[in-house]
Scaffold this active site. Structure first.
Site: not given
Length: 286
Positions: A104, A131, A13, A62, A127, A152
């Protein structure tokens, strides 16, 4: 000129935001990785942020190695939770707007309908646990923050399912891919655009938002689409998750409902197939 700080600049990202930044020259962009802003060094985060003094923070950093996180709880908790709390507190005190990226994997994957932002969370791996702790700390320390949950993620940058499958389909005659985990892929370039749509929108509306591409598919169906678009000659076999055991459990069903982000910020959500075509075309060019 307002500054945008992007953490995790070398990730998928962060890299896509770097490309997109050329279209947003009204901002001064600062891209940091662990060498410029080490989020494991909790003592120094606030002073580093003060030195940069950004008006916007996009936290892409992250611990995303889902299986490794099972044996690295402390490191995952520092990056996914404790560092987020410090950034959120700094941004609240200094009037900076924070967009934090989540996942998600905060869900257990037992609800077989598209999940909106109000569905109760119940992570099933380290994880997801770390998060979710990061989400809670973020909104506690800075109630004006925005959290974007995604799923994903893939890109022409970094390591991801699309690049791995594209390579393996050229190396092997057949592949086994899990067919009972359902969700929707996210092209990181589309997520980057959604984030900039939020930042440049007239109204800043805090809270949690979902973003992934449109479509409801399994990893197996995703692999078949990669094969079709890429023109790869390889047999793809669908197998149950039980046939591919991993250290971390995965949610069986984690399709995200994107209604809220579309209505609030007029975000356009492309279909996963058209985004996958764009990414694979880029990969072929490279």
């Amino acid at each position: 000129m307002k500054k945008i700080l992007v953490t995790g600049a070398n990730g998928q990202l962060g890299s896509e935001l770097n490309v997109l930044s050329q279209n947003y020259s009204q901002f001064e962009w600062i891209f940091t990785d662990r060498t410029e802003l080490d989020l494991c060094d909790l003592e120094k985060i606030a002073s580093k942020l003060s030195n940069i003094n950004p008006q916007f923070i996009i936290n892409c950093a992250a611990h995303t190695a889902v299986d490794k996180a099972e044996s690295e709880f402390e490191l995952a908790d520092v990056l996914n939770h404790q560092a987020v709390a410090i950034m959120a507190k700094w941004s609240e005190i200094n009037g900076s707007k924070l967009i934090h990226i989540s996942t998600d994997y905060v869900f257990d994957g037992t609800v077989a309908t598209a999940l909106d932002e109000s569905v109760p969370t119940k992570p099933i791996n380290v994880y997801g646990v770390t998060k979710l702790a990061g989400e809670k700390a973020c909104l506690e320390e800075n109630p004006t923050a925005i959290i974007v949950r995604t799923s994903w993620v893939y890109s022409s940058f970094g390591a991801n399912f699309v690049k791995t499958m594209s390579r393996l389909m050229q190396e092997r005659d057949s592949l086994n891919v899990v067919n009972d985990q359902i969700g929707s892929p996210t092209y990181a370039a589309d997520l980057a655009q959604a984030i900039m749509t939020i930042i440049t929108h007239d109204h800043w509306q805090s809270g949690i938002y979902n973003f992934s591409n449109e479509g409801e598919i399994s990893w197996y169906e995703f692999a078949l689409m990669i094969q079709e678009i890429g023109g790869f000659d390889c047999v793809i076999n669908g197998i149950p998750s039980s046939g591919y055991p991993t250290p971390a459990k995965r949610p069986q069903y984690s399709l995200l409902d994107k209604t809220k982000i579309k209505k609030t910020f007029d975000v356009v959500v492309p279909d996963y197939k058209e985004s996958l075509v764009r990414c694979i075309e880029l990969l072929k060019r490279d």
